[in-house]
Scaffold this active site. Structure first.
Site, PDB file in Angstrom:
ATOM      1  N   ARG A 101       4.976  -3.516  14.586  1.00  0.00           N
ATOM      2  CA  ARG A 101       4.422  -3.170  15.903  1.00  0.00           C
ATOM      3  C   ARG A 101       5.018  -1.866  16.402  1.00  0.00           C
ATOM      4  O   ARG A 101       6.209  -1.619  16.229  1.00  0.00           O
ATOM      5  CB  ARG A 101       4.806  -4.257  16.909  1.00  0.00           C
ATOM      6  CG  ARG A 101       3.679  -5.091  17.408  1.00  0.00           C
ATOM      7  CD  ARG A 101       4.213  -6.093  18.408  1.00  0.00           C
ATOM      8  NE  ARG A 101       3.976  -5.662  19.766  1.00  0.00           N
ATOM      9  CZ  ARG A 101       2.796  -5.633  20.344  1.00  0.00           C
ATOM     10  NH1 ARG A 101       1.732  -6.007  19.699  1.00  0.00           N
ATOM     11  NH2 ARG A 101       2.662  -5.234  21.591  1.00  0.00           N
ATOM     12  N   HIS A 119      11.130   2.606   6.171  1.00  0.00           N
ATOM     13  CA  HIS A 119       9.705   2.948   6.022  1.00  0.00           C
ATOM     14  C   HIS A 119       9.433   3.257   4.553  1.00  0.00           C
ATOM     15  O   HIS A 119      10.196   4.008   3.931  1.00  0.00           O
ATOM     16  CB  HIS A 119       9.373   4.163   6.896  1.00  0.00           C
ATOM     17  CG  HIS A 119       7.949   4.581   6.775  1.00  0.00           C
ATOM     18  ND1 HIS A 119       6.921   3.895   7.390  1.00  0.00           N
ATOM     19  CD2 HIS A 119       7.365   5.592   6.078  1.00  0.00           C
ATOM     20  CE1 HIS A 119       5.772   4.473   7.096  1.00  0.00           C
ATOM     21  NE2 HIS A 119       6.014   5.499   6.309  1.00  0.00           N
ATOM     22  N   ASP A 155       7.617   6.814  13.093  1.00  0.00           N
ATOM     23  CA  ASP A 155       8.200   7.176  11.787  1.00  0.00           C
ATOM     24  C   ASP A 155       8.662   8.629  11.737  1.00  0.00           C
ATOM     25  O   ASP A 155       8.563   9.286  10.686  1.00  0.00           O
ATOM     26  CB  ASP A 155       7.186   6.911  10.652  1.00  0.00           C
ATOM     27  CG  ASP A 155       6.781   5.442  10.570  1.00  0.00           C
ATOM     28  OD1 ASP A 155       7.609   4.577  10.896  1.00  0.00           O
ATOM     29  OD2 ASP A 155       5.627   5.165  10.196  1.00  0.00           O
TER      30      ASP A 155
HETATM   31  C1  GRF Z   1       8.731  -3.008   3.552  1.00  0.00           C
HETATM   32  O1  GRF Z   1       8.016  -2.328   2.567  1.00  0.00           O
HETATM   33  C2  GRF Z   1       9.136  -2.067   4.656  1.00  0.00           C
HETATM   34  O2  GRF Z   1       9.471  -0.801   4.209  1.00  0.00           O
HETATM   35  C3  GRF Z   1       7.859  -2.011   5.455  1.00  0.00           C
HETATM   36  O3  GRF Z   1       7.382  -3.320   5.455  1.00  0.00           O
HETATM   37  C4  GRF Z   1       7.843  -3.982   4.286  1.00  0.00           C
HETATM   38  C5  GRF Z   1       8.583  -5.205   4.749  1.00  0.00           C
HETATM   39  O4  GRF Z   1       8.953  -6.028   3.692  1.00  0.00           O
HETATM   40  N1  GRF Z   1       8.071  -1.425   6.746  1.00  0.00           N
HETATM   41  P1  GRF Z   1       9.883  -7.307   3.953  1.00  0.00           P
HETATM   42  O5  GRF Z   1       9.263  -8.079   5.109  1.00  0.00           O
HETATM   43  O6  GRF Z   1      11.257  -6.807   4.268  1.00  0.00           O
HETATM   44  O7  GRF Z   1       9.819  -8.076   2.665  1.00  0.00           O
END
Ligand code: GRF
Length: 235
Positions: A101, A119, A155
Site C-alpha cells: 500500500r 523493492h 520507491d
Molecule cells: C518481495 O519481492 C518484495 O521485494 C516486494 O514484495 C515481495 C514480498 O515478498 N515488495 P514476501 O511477502 O516477503 O515473501
C-alpha cells in the site's frame, strides 16, 4: 558520537509491515534466531488479515495486527490509525517487507529516517509494480532488489543497498522473481543489521555508512555480506 536509532542499552526494536506471504519477514526472524541479527521484534502489521506474514509472526510469538483499509474513510485516516498503533509498540525502525500500500506523506514524515522498504528492482530503475516483467521486456541483462529509505515519493528514497541477479535467456517474470527473492532475503537481513548496529543513517538525499556518505549503494556479495561499491572514475 552515535547516530544509533536506539539506546546502546538495548537492542534495536523493529516493526515489520507486510501485505503478503512474508518470506522476507521469515528471513529476518530466522537470522535473529541464529544470532545473526541484533534486533527484537516490536510487532508485525498488515493491511490484509489473510497475510501469511501475520501467521509467521504469531508462530514466533511476535505481536501481529491487521487493519482493513475498507473500514476507514480514506488513506490518511487508515494510516493515522495504523501508524499510531505502530508508534505504540515503540519501534526504532520500521521495515516495509512486501507492504503493497502507498503510505501517506504524514506517516512517512512521522518516521523519516526510520522507515525502510525492500523493492524488487535496481532502483532508480522500475519503481512501482510488475518490475520483473518490465525488466525482461526492456531486455535488461541484470535485475535485482534494493533496500531504501522511505520518502513520500514512491520507491524514490535514498538507496542503502542492492543485490543483483542476471536475467537469463528464457526467463519469465516468475523465474526471475524467484531468483531475485533468493537475494532479497540476505540483502534485507544485512541491511537491517547495519541499521541496528547504528552504522547506517539517512543524511538528506544521501546515505551515510560509518559517518561517510556512500558514493553508491552497498552491494550484496556472494558471501551474503554488504560491500562498498567500486565506483569508477573518469577523471
Ligand atoms: C518481495 O519481492 C518484495 O521485494 C516486494 O514484495 C515481495 C514480498 O515478498 N515488495 P514476501 O511477502 O516477503 O515473501
Amino acid at each position: 558520537m552515535s547516530d544509533s536509532l536506539h539506546p546502546a542499552s538495548r537492542p534495536c526494536r523493529i516493526a515489520v509491515l507486510a501485505s503478503g506471504r512474508g518470506s522476507n519477514l521469515a528471513a529476518l526472524v530466522a537470522a535473529r534466531a541464529a544470532g545473526r541479527l541484533p534486533v527484537e521484534f516490536a510487532g508485525v502489521f498488515s493491511d490484509r488479515a489473510g497475510a501469511g506474514a501475520l501467521d509467521i509472526a504469531r508462530a514466533h510469538g511476535i505481536p501481529a495486527l491487521a487493519l482493513s483499509p475498507k473500514e476507514f474513510a480514506d488513506r490518511a485516516a487508515f494510516d493515522e490509525s495504523l501508524f499510531s498503533r505502530i508508534a505504540a509498540v515503540q519501534p526504532d525502525l520500521i521495515v516495509c517487507a512486501g507492504y503493497m500500500r502507498l503510505i501517506s506523506e504524514a506517516a512517512v514524515r512521522r518516521f523519516a529516517g526510520r522507515m525502510i522498504n525492500i523493492h524488487p528492482s535496481l532502483l532508480p530503475k522500475y519503481p512501482g509494480l510488475h518490475t520483473h516483467a518490465r525488466a525482461i521486456a526492456a531486455g535488461e541483462r541484470e535485475h535485482g532488489a534494493s533496500v531504501h529509505y522511505v520518502i513520500p515519493a514512491l520507491d524514490a528514497g535514498p538507496v542503502i543497498a542492492q543485490a543483483t541477479v542476471p536475467v537469463l535467456a528464457g526467463d519469465t517474470p516468475e523465474t526471475l522473481a524467484r531468483r531475485v527473492l533468493e537475494r532479497e532475503h540476505p540483502l534485507l537481513v544485512a541491511s537491517v543489521r547495519l541499521l541496528a548496529e547504528g552504522r547506517v543513517r539517512q543524511a538528506g538525499a544521501a546515505v551515510e555508512l560509518d559517518g561517510r556518505p556512500l558514493p553508491a549503494p552497498l552491494l550484496l556479495g556472494p558471501d551474503q555480506e554488504l560491500h562498498l561499491p567500486c565506483v569508477s572514475s573518469t577523471a
